[in-house]
Design a protein around this motif. Structure first.
Motif, PDB file in Angstrom:
ATOM      1  N   ILE A 341     -60.063   3.433  60.440  1.00 56.28           N
ATOM      2  CA  ILE A 341     -60.096   2.793  61.759  1.00 56.28           C
ATOM      3  C   ILE A 341     -60.159   1.282  61.619  1.00 56.28           C
ATOM      4  O   ILE A 341     -59.477   0.553  62.357  1.00 56.28           O
ATOM      5  CB  ILE A 341     -61.272   3.334  62.601  1.00 56.28           C
ATOM      6  CG1 ILE A 341     -61.027   4.805  62.971  1.00 56.28           C
ATOM      7  CG2 ILE A 341     -61.493   2.488  63.843  1.00 56.28           C
ATOM      8  CD1 ILE A 341     -59.754   5.065  63.757  1.00 56.28           C
ATOM      9  N   ARG A 342     -60.953   0.779  60.677  1.00 61.10           N
ATOM     10  CA  ARG A 342     -61.018  -0.680  60.497  1.00 61.10           C
ATOM     11  C   ARG A 342     -59.651  -1.254  60.145  1.00 61.10           C
ATOM     12  O   ARG A 342     -59.196  -2.235  60.737  1.00 61.10           O
ATOM     13  CB  ARG A 342     -62.043  -1.030  59.415  1.00 61.10           C
ATOM     14  CG  ARG A 342     -63.494  -0.772  59.810  1.00 61.10           C
ATOM     15  CD  ARG A 342     -64.452  -1.405  58.810  1.00 61.10           C
ATOM     16  NE  ARG A 342     -64.333  -0.836  57.476  1.00 61.10           N
ATOM     17  CZ  ARG A 342     -65.113   0.114  56.969  1.00 61.10           C
ATOM     18  NH1 ARG A 342     -66.088   0.617  57.725  1.00 61.10           N
ATOM     19  NH2 ARG A 342     -64.950   0.571  55.743  1.00 61.10           N
ATOM     20  N   SER A 343     -58.977  -0.653  59.164  1.00 59.07           N
ATOM     21  CA  SER A 343     -57.690  -1.196  58.723  1.00 59.07           C
ATOM     22  C   SER A 343     -56.614  -0.998  59.789  1.00 59.07           C
ATOM     23  O   SER A 343     -55.817  -1.907  60.052  1.00 59.07           O
ATOM     24  CB  SER A 343     -57.260  -0.572  57.395  1.00 59.07           C
ATOM     25  OG  SER A 343     -57.075   0.823  57.522  1.00 59.07           O
ATOM     26  N   ILE A 354     -54.549 -11.615  60.126  1.00 59.67           N
ATOM     27  CA  ILE A 354     -55.694 -10.937  59.516  1.00 59.67           C
ATOM     28  C   ILE A 354     -55.200 -10.097  58.346  1.00 59.67           C
ATOM     29  O   ILE A 354     -54.286  -9.290  58.500  1.00 59.67           O
ATOM     30  CB  ILE A 354     -56.427 -10.015  60.518  1.00 59.67           C
ATOM     31  CG1 ILE A 354     -56.861 -10.781  61.767  1.00 59.67           C
ATOM     32  CG2 ILE A 354     -57.622  -9.336  59.844  1.00 59.67           C
ATOM     33  CD1 ILE A 354     -58.003 -11.723  61.587  1.00 59.67           C
ATOM     34  N   GLU A 355     -55.820 -10.280  57.211  1.00 62.64           N
ATOM     35  CA  GLU A 355     -55.448  -9.504  56.018  1.00 62.64           C
ATOM     36  C   GLU A 355     -56.691  -8.793  55.498  1.00 62.64           C
ATOM     37  O   GLU A 355     -57.698  -9.441  55.188  1.00 62.64           O
ATOM     38  CB  GLU A 355     -54.879 -10.441  54.953  1.00 62.64           C
ATOM     39  CG  GLU A 355     -54.290  -9.739  53.749  1.00 62.64           C
ATOM     40  CD  GLU A 355     -53.661 -10.717  52.767  1.00 62.64           C
ATOM     41  OE1 GLU A 355     -52.476 -11.035  52.944  1.00 62.64           O
ATOM     42  OE2 GLU A 355     -54.371 -11.179  51.847  1.00 62.64           O
ATOM     43  N   LYS A 360     -62.289  -3.728  49.197  1.00 66.88           N
ATOM     44  CA  LYS A 360     -63.563  -4.015  49.860  1.00 66.88           C
ATOM     45  C   LYS A 360     -63.740  -3.144  51.104  1.00 66.88           C
ATOM     46  O   LYS A 360     -64.849  -2.708  51.421  1.00 66.88           O
ATOM     47  CB  LYS A 360     -63.636  -5.499  50.246  1.00 66.88           C
ATOM     48  CG  LYS A 360     -63.840  -6.417  49.063  1.00 66.88           C
ATOM     49  CD  LYS A 360     -63.977  -7.865  49.520  1.00 66.88           C
ATOM     50  CE  LYS A 360     -64.233  -8.796  48.336  1.00 66.88           C
ATOM     51  NZ  LYS A 360     -64.313 -10.214  48.769  1.00 66.88           N
ATOM     52  N   ASN A 361     -62.643  -2.902  51.809  1.00 69.16           N
ATOM     53  CA  ASN A 361     -62.712  -2.068  53.006  1.00 69.16           C
ATOM     54  C   ASN A 361     -63.204  -0.662  52.679  1.00 69.16           C
ATOM     55  O   ASN A 361     -63.928  -0.040  53.456  1.00 69.16           O
ATOM     56  CB  ASN A 361     -61.334  -2.004  53.680  1.00 69.16           C
ATOM     57  CG  ASN A 361     -61.369  -1.296  55.018  1.00 69.16           C
ATOM     58  OD1 ASN A 361     -62.332  -1.407  55.780  1.00 69.16           O
ATOM     59  ND2 ASN A 361     -60.319  -0.547  55.314  1.00 69.16           N
ATOM     60  N   GLU A 362     -62.829  -0.156  51.513  1.00 70.96           N
ATOM     61  CA  GLU A 362     -63.189   1.212  51.121  1.00 70.96           C
ATOM     62  C   GLU A 362     -64.440   1.272  50.241  1.00 70.96           C
ATOM     63  O   GLU A 362     -64.899   2.361  49.898  1.00 70.96           O
ATOM     64  CB  GLU A 362     -62.002   1.852  50.387  1.00 70.96           C
ATOM     65  CG  GLU A 362     -60.777   2.027  51.288  1.00 70.96           C
ATOM     66  CD  GLU A 362     -59.565   2.580  50.551  1.00 70.96           C
ATOM     67  OE1 GLU A 362     -59.669   2.799  49.317  1.00 70.96           O
ATOM     68  OE2 GLU A 362     -58.515   2.777  51.197  1.00 70.96           O
ATOM     69  N   SER A 372     -62.180  -8.836  54.773  1.00 68.98           N
ATOM     70  CA  SER A 372     -60.926  -9.573  54.896  1.00 68.98           C
ATOM     71  C   SER A 372     -60.713 -10.451  53.675  1.00 68.98           C
ATOM     72  O   SER A 372     -61.649 -10.765  52.939  1.00 68.98           O
ATOM     73  CB  SER A 372     -60.917 -10.421  56.165  1.00 68.98           C
ATOM     74  OG  SER A 372     -62.075 -11.246  56.207  1.00 68.98           O
ATOM     75  N   THR A 373     -59.474 -10.860  53.448  1.00 67.86           N
ATOM     76  CA  THR A 373     -59.159 -11.749  52.326  1.00 67.86           C
ATOM     77  C   THR A 373     -59.305 -13.199  52.783  1.00 67.86           C
ATOM     78  O   THR A 373     -59.332 -13.487  53.990  1.00 67.86           O
ATOM     79  CB  THR A 373     -57.718 -11.533  51.834  1.00 67.86           C
ATOM     80  OG1 THR A 373     -56.815 -12.042  52.830  1.00 67.86           O
ATOM     81  CG2 THR A 373     -57.437 -10.053  51.579  1.00 67.86           C
TER      82      THR A 373
END
Length: 400
Positions: A341-343, A354-355, A360-362, A372-373
């Motif tokens: 959902i975040r990605s 937004i990248e 990190k997301n996982e 984010s990067t």
């Protein structure tokens, strides 16, 4: 010690904190008294161990006495007088209560007056408050309200385009909810960014079974997705979120049901459950979508719809903030734990660069993590909310 309470009509969820180190409350135990007025069941978690009791609970006062007796039996407390304060989560304070308050007779009357706006939640809270008042007569009782954080919204944010007399005479307006969580996240961001709260601009996505978002401008709520009730705004576990209001009249006629029955369907059989016809739990739907179950296409569609709604509000709130956004924050059950959902939500925000860092997301994390990067226009965070700790800290202020 401070006891934090979140009560319903037949349950009392609680958490006990040691406040001997005042700037760092420590959680001692948590638990749930449920099936009040039926037969009674009490669960207390302590030191990673779960204790279960079948205590008879004819009413909330019996439940309170049961909780306190078991605290002494488990040697959590020696004397009930050690509990100096009790902080209550109350859903609706209307437009009169704008911050945490001591639960005086006048403030309890305000909770009672707002039962018409929160008929499912305020009665249980009021019953529990009165029960703890009798069970712990010397403790300071404090109410923290889900609606109070949003009382800083300007009229242009909270008014509906209905006859103005509805607002003046019947209090029809947007109130918003999850305010305790939004306030907690705002304070945490002030620490993370080493910035004064009143200088923060945030877009906070509190995504759980109940879900809402908040546009925080200069540290205060400027707009939010939930409205007069928690039914408005985002698609949720079983709630529809925003729909064409005429659907109620149309479906009442088609199904030969009244408006109350249709509203009940919108609250309890819609959202994730209604669209997917699989589950109200995001984990079940995500699993079905990515493991190609027999309803994979519908599950995938549900994820797309959910992500799209979140993205639309992110863009709207970024516009409110004129693009001056310190961070976009994901929190609560889905927001903290669903990398999909975040990605997917951030992929659908096309007006900002937004990248998301996939790794990190996982990744596992403790309290917070930027996902984010450095190439992103706005940093994106996942932050664990803690409404009970927020209530504890607010209650502590009344003891000083």
């Amino acid at each position: 010690m401070i006891l934090v309470v979140n009560a319903g009509s037949s349950s009392i969820k609680f958490k006990l904190y040691d406040i001997s180190q005042k700037n760092n409350p420590i959680s001692l135990v948590e638990g749930l008294a449920e099936r009040i007025k039926v037969d009674g069941a009490l669960t207390i978690k302590m030191n990673d161990k779960k204790h279960q009791f079948d205590d008879k609970m004819d009413d909330h006062l019996m439940a309170v006495k049961s909780i306190l007796n078991r605290f002494k039996e488990l040697k959590v407390i020696e004397n009930i007088e050690d509990i100096k304060g009790i902080g209550f989560r109350v859903v609706h304070g209307g437009d009169k209560i704008v911050k945490p308050v001591e639960l005086t007779d006048e403030n309890k009357k305000t909770i009672e007056e707002n039962i018409r706006l929160a008929p499912l939640h305020n009665p249980g809270a009021l019953t529990a408050i009165e029960a703890f008042e009798k069970g712990l007569p010397n403790a300071k009782l404090v109410g923290c309200f889900d609606t109070s954080f949003h009382q800083t919204m300007p009229e242009k944010s909270f008014l509906y385009t209905v006859p103005y007399s509805w607002y003046k005479e019947y209090k029809v307006r947007k109130y918003g909810f999850h305010g305790i969580s939004f306030d907690y996240i705002t304070e945490e961001c002030a620490k993370i960014f080493n910035k004064k709260k009143e200088k923060l601009n945030l877009i906070i996505c509190h995504l759980g079974n109940g879900a809402s978002m908040c546009c925080v401008k200069h540290g205060q709520s400027f707009d939010t997705t939930m409205g007069l009730t928690p039914l408005a705004g985002l698609m949720m576990g079983t709630r529809s979120g925003d729909i064409d209001a005429s659907i109620l009249q149309y479906m009442a006629k088609e199904l030969n049901k009244d408006v109350y029955e249709i509203t009940d369907i919108l609250n309890k059989q819609s959202g994730l459950l209604g669209i997917s016809e699989i589950s109200s739990d995001m984990r079940d739907i995500t699993n079905e979508a990515f493991h190609k179950g027999e309803n994979a296409n519908r599950a995938y569609l549900t994820l797309e719809l959910y992500s799209e709604r979140v993205a639309e509000y992110i863009v709207k709130y970024a516009n409110h903030l004129q693009g001056n956004v310190d961070a976009i924050v994901f929190t609560a059950g889905i927001g903290e734990n669903s990398s999909v959902i975040r990605s997917w939500a951030m992929e659908r925000v096309k007006l900002m660069n937004i990248e998301i860092d996939k790794e990190k997301n996982e990744a596992d994390y403790d309290l917070y993590m930027e996902i984010s990067t450095p190439n992103s226009d706005v940093p994106v965070f996942k932050i664990r909310t803690d409404e009970e700790l927020m209530i504890c800290k607010e209650t502590l202020k009344f003891l000083k």
